[in-house]
Every structure is written in C-alpha cells, then in structure tokens.
Design a protein around this motif. Structure first.
Motif, PDB file in Angstrom:
ATOM      1  N   PRO B  54       1.082  -1.067  -0.213  1.00 23.72           N
ATOM      2  CA  PRO B  54       0.126  -0.055  -0.008  1.00 23.72           C
ATOM      3  C   PRO B  54       0.962   1.557  -0.132  1.00 23.72           C
ATOM      4  O   PRO B  54       2.072   0.988   0.697  1.00 23.72           O
ATOM      5  N   GLY B  79       0.237  -1.137  -4.083  1.00 24.41           N
ATOM      6  CA  GLY B  79      -1.140  -2.119  -4.561  1.00 24.41           C
ATOM      7  C   GLY B  79      -2.483  -0.956  -4.736  1.00 24.41           C
ATOM      8  O   GLY B  79      -2.840   0.289  -4.381  1.00 24.41           O
ATOM      9  N   GLY B  80      -3.537  -2.289  -5.360  1.00 21.17           N
ATOM     10  CA  GLY B  80      -4.830  -0.841  -5.214  1.00 21.17           C
ATOM     11  C   GLY B  80      -5.288  -1.800  -4.063  1.00 21.17           C
ATOM     12  O   GLY B  80      -5.292  -2.243  -2.659  1.00 21.17           O
ATOM     13  N   ASN B  81      -6.897  -2.051  -3.561  1.00 22.46           N
ATOM     14  CA  ASN B  81      -7.742  -2.197  -2.851  1.00 22.46           C
ATOM     15  C   ASN B  81      -8.203  -3.397  -2.445  1.00 22.46           C
ATOM     16  O   ASN B  81      -8.575  -3.807  -1.434  1.00 22.46           O
ATOM     17  N   THR B  82      -8.356  -4.074  -3.804  1.00 31.82           N
ATOM     18  CA  THR B  82      -8.424  -5.993  -4.038  1.00 31.82           C
ATOM     19  C   THR B  82      -6.800  -6.138  -3.918  1.00 31.82           C
ATOM     20  O   THR B  82      -6.178  -5.899  -4.355  1.00 31.82           O
ATOM     21  N   ASP B  85      -6.710  -6.664  -7.716  1.00 28.75           N
ATOM     22  CA  ASP B  85      -5.878  -4.881  -7.997  1.00 28.75           C
ATOM     23  C   ASP B  85      -4.326  -5.280  -7.669  1.00 28.75           C
ATOM     24  O   ASP B  85      -3.344  -3.950  -8.625  1.00 28.75           O
ATOM     25  N   SER B  86      -4.055  -5.741  -7.052  1.00 32.28           N
ATOM     26  CA  SER B  86      -2.436  -5.510  -6.131  1.00 32.28           C
ATOM     27  C   SER B  86      -2.091  -5.848  -7.066  1.00 32.28           C
ATOM     28  O   SER B  86      -0.213  -6.219  -7.830  1.00 32.28           O
ATOM     29  N   ARG B  88      -2.399  -7.488  -9.854  1.00 31.48           N
ATOM     30  CA  ARG B  88      -2.269  -6.813 -11.358  1.00 31.48           C
ATOM     31  C   ARG B  88      -1.426  -5.849 -11.585  1.00 31.48           C
ATOM     32  O   ARG B  88      -0.969  -5.896 -12.452  1.00 31.48           O
ATOM     33  N   LYS B  89      -1.520  -4.807 -10.309  1.00 29.38           N
ATOM     34  CA  LYS B  89      -0.091  -3.280 -10.431  1.00 29.38           C
ATOM     35  C   LYS B  89       0.701  -4.664 -10.947  1.00 29.38           C
ATOM     36  O   LYS B  89       1.998  -4.432 -11.331  1.00 29.38           O
ATOM     37  N   GLU B  92       1.399  -5.823 -13.996  1.00 30.32           N
ATOM     38  CA  GLU B  92       2.360  -4.598 -15.186  1.00 30.32           C
ATOM     39  C   GLU B  92       3.627  -4.870 -15.019  1.00 30.32           C
ATOM     40  O   GLU B  92       3.867  -3.829 -16.347  1.00 30.32           O
ATOM     41  N   TYR B 176     -11.903  -6.721 -12.558  1.00 25.71           N
ATOM     42  CA  TYR B 176     -12.617  -7.694 -11.659  1.00 25.71           C
ATOM     43  C   TYR B 176     -14.122  -9.181 -11.216  1.00 25.71           C
ATOM     44  O   TYR B 176     -14.340  -7.706 -11.111  1.00 25.71           O
TER      45      TYR B 176
END
Lengths: 220, 220
Positions: B54, B79-82, B85-86, B88-89, B92, B176
């Motif tokens: 985060p 990271g993201g919210n889930t 998402d994290s 996936r980040k 990349e 998602y």
C-alpha cells in the motif's frame, strides 16, 4: 447433568519420528496426555474420565493419571484396533443420562471454556462438534482436477465431540463401517443431525514436531 | 526461463491486534517480509521480485528491501484495494516468456525447495498451486446443517501460486469479480485448468500471534 469424558490415546507416534508415542512426549516436563486430562478434570468437579489406551500403554498411562489433580475420577480402558472400537470400549464404562465428551488424547490445548461451551450446547441441542474455519483457500479434488470451495463453508473439525448419552450410546450399537471417521459420523449414521459449535484456533492436535514446538510456546 | 516473483504485502494487521502490519513484525530481529524476500532472491540468481505494498508502506518496504541480499533485483509497486488489483499492478512490471510466482508477503517460511518445485511444474504444465491436506476432519456447511467430506480430497491452498506468464498475464485482462479469491480462480475463469503441487506443512501464513510463535521457533 452428569459429565463423562472419553479420552482416546491410541496413537503409535509414527508420524513424529519418535520412539515414544506422542501422547507421552513431554511438554514442560509433563506428558501431552497429562494436560488433556487436567483440562477435563478441572472443567467440572463432577467430570469423570475414561482414558482409553492400547494394552501396552496401560502402565505408562497409570503413571500419568496418578500425577493429575484427581486420579480417583479417572478409569482406564483398553482400546481396540480402530478409533471406533476404542470409543466403544470407553462408552461401556459410562452412565446413562449424561453428557459425553469424546476427546483426542493428543489435543492438549483445549480450554476449559470450550469444554463448557460444548457441554451447554449438547444439553440444549443434543450435540456440539467444535469447528474452526480454514484460513487458507480450499480446493476439493474432483477427478483429475480440483474445484475451489467457499472457505467460509469449510470447517475443520476438532474435539471434544460432545453428545447427550441418550444419542451417543445407541448410535454405537452398530457394526463398524469405513465411513465412521469420527464420532459425528457415527451419530449421523444413526439418523441424528449433529450441531457445530465454535472451536478454538489454538486447540491443535499434536501430530508433528512443529506441533510440539507450538504447544510448548502456548503453555509458556 | 526467466523468473518473476510478485510478492503481495498489503495486510493491515488488524487480526494480530498489533499497530504494526504483520508483514513488518519482527522475527528474530528481521521483519516477516524480509524472510519472504530472501527466499525468492536466494532460490534463483535470475529471480526478479516485484513487491506490492500500500502507498503508506512504501518507505517501510524500501527499508526492508535494502536489507536483503540483492536490493537491485527488487522493484516496488503500489497496490490496489483488493488482492486482485494488487496482483494486477505487480504484473504490469513483469516480462513476457517467464514463470511468475505470486506470493503472500506474510508467508515467510516457504522453502527454496518449494519455489523450485513450483517452477519446474509450471514450466511443464503451465501452473503449480501448492496445497497440503487437512489433518483435521472436514465438514462442509450446507443449509442449516453440515456434511462430512473425505479429508484426503480437501486441499488447503498455499503460495507461491505459480504460472507461465503466457497463461497468467492474459487471465488478468478482465474486470474484477467476487469469485476471484486467489490467482488460481482468475486463471480458471479464463478457461485454463490449474495444476496442484505438494506444498509444505510449515509454509504457514502469519495471521495470528500463534503463527508468530510458530515462525519464531521454526527460524531458530
């Protein structure tokens, strides 16, 4: 209501890679089994314990019992070849109109609070099977593959599996079947539903050297 | 084949009752996350790590990375919210034609042997999802009741969940969905079967104070 604990201590210890069966391994100078006995003897003043062990462990078990707070409330029974047989042997020594706890001898971290929670639910509903949720994701093997299952629906079963004697005793008047993997399955086979109750994360079964380390820390 | 580990360290630590998120708690003077990083950096000389944290933990994470054997092989992502998402980040930042390990940052006891086992199977079959069997009996909640399931068919899922990039990267090019509870479920949703591999009993996820005790003992 009168209370009996049938504590089954039949393991050979092969999974520990130890010569001493795991129920007799020492945790802070006391055998694993001693802690299990103490928990049940302490939970209720009128708790009586039937300790079921293989014939070759009777002498060792007597030594453990004598070191507990109330050896006069513990009787020994010689177990059979299967868990089912051992529990049945233990049940021969308990009285009617009681609540019966069936406990793994190597589950030495069960709390008195859990014993009492099981008792209260068994009086009310007839049974109490302590379970905890898996903290890992869970998959079920199906054929060559596997499918994911909602882990909130997957429950890992602990002991003491607790029943009214009026349910448990008649359920054990059957021949052994392969699907009898625990007491709940025996009771279900006789047509009774079983009721789950919240178990305890720390209520582990000692089966590996890692478990011994954990138990040692939790008892410190 | 080139190797990337996406290590996800997004927990808030609320289950530990601690102010410090669990990935930064100390085990023998090193943060939990440091052990996880070290395992992957040590497993293969050409392993590159993407550490997803985060935004508020970036500075702390940098400190942990700098203490590892090869900070130059670790990049940070926010990271993201889930979990989805994290991951996936993190994805990349990885290259094509590789094997990708997705690892829980708080699973700090994974062995190098398991990392290599996952690699070899992923090269051969496209995926490797480490699992262990439950040592407790297992029940599935159904409606008001529950049913027993054969525990040899119940698998508890660990990480690193490992995939060929040619399978994992396209699978994450979706929106998602609630059933995406881990990487295996994302890959399955895109039509690929996933292949299980034998995990490790000691490969636990640090989520409770008890887990910290266990990890401390295992690292001693």
């Amino acid at each position: 209501m009168k209370k009996y604990a049938v504590i089954v201590a039949g393991g050979s210890g092969s999974r520990m890679g130890a010569a001493v069966p795991k129920q007799f391994l020492l945790l802070k100078d006391k055998p694993v089994l001693w802690y299990t006995l103490e928990t049940f003897l302490a939970a209720y003043e009128d708790m009586e314990v039937v300790l079921v062990v293989p014939a070759e462990h009777v002498e060792a078990a007597k030594g453990v019992v004598d070191a507990t707070r109330a050896p006069e409330r513990v009787r020994l029974a010689v177990g059979g070849n299967t868990r089912f047989d051992s529990v049945r042997k233990g049940l021969e020594m308990i009285g009617e109109e009681s609540v019966v706890f069936v406990q793994d001898g190597v589950r030495c971290l069960t709390s008195g609070a859990l014993v009492r929670r099981c008792y209260e639910q068994a009086v009310r509903l007839g049974s109490a099977i302590p379970v905890v949720s898996s903290k890992d994701s869970v998959r079920l093997v199906k054929g060559d593959g596997s499918i994911v299952v909602d882990r909130s629906l997957v429950k890992l079963v602990q002991t003491p599996q607790t029943f009214l004697s009026s349910i448990l005793l008649p359920s054990y008047r059957v021949e052994y079947r392969e699907e009898f993997t625990d007491e709940a399955t025996v009771v279900e086979a006789s047509g009774h539903a079983v009721h789950l109750v919240e178990g305890e994360v720390n209520n582990i079964k000692i089966t590996t050297p890692l478990d011994m380390l954990v138990a040692e820390r939790l008892l410190s």
